[in-house]
Scaffold this motif. Structure first.
Motif, short mmCIF file in Angstrom:
data_model
loop_
_atom_site.label_atom_id
_atom_site.label_comp_id
_atom_site.label_asym_id
_atom_site.label_seq_id
_atom_site.Cartn_x
_atom_site.Cartn_y
_atom_site.Cartn_z
N VAL A 112 0.94 -1.20 -0.10
CA VAL A 112 0.15 0.02 -0.13
C VAL A 112 0.63 1.11 0.13
CG1 VAL A 112 -1.61 1.44 1.55
CG2 VAL A 112 -1.93 -1.17 1.16
N ILE A 113 0.59 2.25 -0.76
CA ILE A 113 1.09 3.60 -0.63
C ILE A 113 0.34 4.66 -0.36
CG2 ILE A 113 2.10 5.19 -2.23
CD1 ILE A 113 3.14 3.06 -3.82
N PHE A 114 0.52 5.25 0.69
CA PHE A 114 -0.18 6.43 1.22
C PHE A 114 -0.06 7.60 0.39
CE2 PHE A 114 1.03 3.48 4.78
CZ PHE A 114 -0.21 3.40 5.36
N VAL A 115 -1.35 8.28 -0.10
CA VAL A 115 -1.22 9.32 -0.88
C VAL A 115 -2.10 10.49 -0.51
CG1 VAL A 115 -1.84 9.92 -3.41
CG2 VAL A 115 -1.05 7.63 -3.10
N HIS A 116 -1.48 11.63 -0.36
CA HIS A 116 -2.21 12.90 -0.10
C HIS A 116 -3.48 13.20 -1.31
CE1 HIS A 116 -2.24 17.47 0.32
NE2 HIS A 116 -2.95 17.10 1.32
N ASP A 117 -4.67 13.19 -0.58
CA ASP A 117 -5.58 13.35 -1.49
C ASP A 117 -5.86 14.57 -2.48
OD1 ASP A 117 -6.88 10.96 -0.80
OD2 ASP A 117 -8.12 11.93 0.95
N ASP A 118 -5.33 15.82 -1.80
CA ASP A 118 -5.40 16.83 -2.63
C ASP A 118 -4.31 17.18 -3.90
OD1 ASP A 118 -7.34 17.93 -0.77
OD2 ASP A 118 -5.96 19.10 0.45
N CYS A 119 -3.19 16.47 -3.67
CA CYS A 119 -2.10 16.69 -4.61
C CYS A 119 -1.79 15.40 -5.47
CB CYS A 119 -1.02 17.60 -4.36
SG CYS A 119 0.06 16.78 -3.06
N GLY A 120 -1.99 14.33 -4.71
CA GLY A 120 -1.52 12.94 -5.33
C GLY A 120 0.00 12.45 -4.72
N GLY A 121 0.50 13.23 -3.97
CA GLY A 121 1.94 12.98 -3.57
C GLY A 121 1.95 11.68 -2.61
N THR A 122 2.98 11.20 -2.59
CA THR A 122 3.23 10.16 -1.67
C THR A 122 3.43 11.01 -0.13
OG1 THR A 122 4.23 8.85 -3.02
CG2 THR A 122 4.80 8.14 -0.83
N VAL A 123 2.86 10.04 0.80
CA VAL A 123 3.03 10.62 2.14
C VAL A 123 3.97 9.64 2.84
CG1 VAL A 123 1.58 10.75 4.38
CG2 VAL A 123 0.65 11.57 2.22
N HIS A 124 4.87 10.37 3.65
CA HIS A 124 5.77 9.58 4.66
C HIS A 124 5.97 10.36 5.84
CE1 HIS A 124 7.51 7.70 1.16
NE2 HIS A 124 7.57 8.81 0.43
N SER A 125 6.13 9.46 6.87
CA SER A 125 6.41 9.73 8.25
C SER A 125 8.00 9.93 8.50
CB SER A 125 5.86 8.45 9.24
OG SER A 125 6.13 9.07 10.65
N TYR A 126 8.43 10.91 9.13
CA TYR A 126 9.47 11.41 9.30
C TYR A 126 9.97 11.93 10.72
CZ TYR A 126 8.67 15.93 7.53
OH TYR A 126 8.15 17.16 7.29
N LEU A 127 11.25 11.92 11.39
CA LEU A 127 11.37 12.68 12.35
C LEU A 127 11.81 14.08 11.86
CD1 LEU A 127 13.58 10.36 14.42
CD2 LEU A 127 11.35 10.95 14.88
#
Length: 159
Positions: A112-127
């Motif tokens: 699964v790839i997490f995607v930002h609904d507004d722009c279609g960019g991939t969402v990541h978690s980071y420090l």
């Protein structure tokens, strides 16, 4: 074997595990956040979890404030489980756990790839450092006592 509670530890991680530290818990939250599941039968069908376990977890989520129940429109006998803001705040935890799983437990690549609904960019978690905005690597992150640390000892909570 660990007990259900961590009363002897002044640690936010331990406290969070009391609420969501069981295997089914984060999967239920995942389905509520990303699959829009709200009904008992949806969770049971999607996860194939035993009804008694699911019932117990959902009741604990309601008690802890992660979910609330509301009647299903048009049917006063049925209710659904809706995430509260507190429950929705677990979304980054799910993303971070999935990214770890993608790196270390998904030999075929991310399922699964997490995607930002507004722009279609991939969402990541980071420090991210709030002061200098650096993204430190794990060896560059340590702990120090916070406002909730044991005042008597002055030591940081055990992790």
């Amino acid at each position: 074997m660990l007990g259900r509670t961590y009363d002897g530890q002044n640690c936010s991680v331990a406290r969070a595990l009391e609420v969501v530290g069981e295997r089914w818990s984060l999967l239920i939250i995942r389905n509520a956040v990303f699959a829009g599941s709200t009904r008992f039968t949806q969770f049971q069908r999607q996860l194939r979890v035993a009804p008694n376990i699911l019932s117990n977890r959902l009741a604990r989520f309601v008690e802890a404030g992660l979910m609330r129940t509301r009647p299903v429109a048009g049917d006063s006998d049925l209710h659904e489980y809706v995430l509260t803001p507190q429950g929705l705040d677990l979304q980054p935890v799910i993303v971070a756990l999935a990214e770890w799983g993608d790196r270390w437990a998904a030999p075929q690549g991310p399922p699964v790839i997490f995607v930002h609904d507004d722009c279609g960019g991939t969402v990541h978690s980071y420090l991210n450092c709030e002061r200098c905005h650096a993204e430190p690597n794990p060896p560059e992150v340590t702990t120090r006592p916070g406002p909730g640390a044991n005042k008597a000892s002055g030591k940081p909570a055990r992790r």
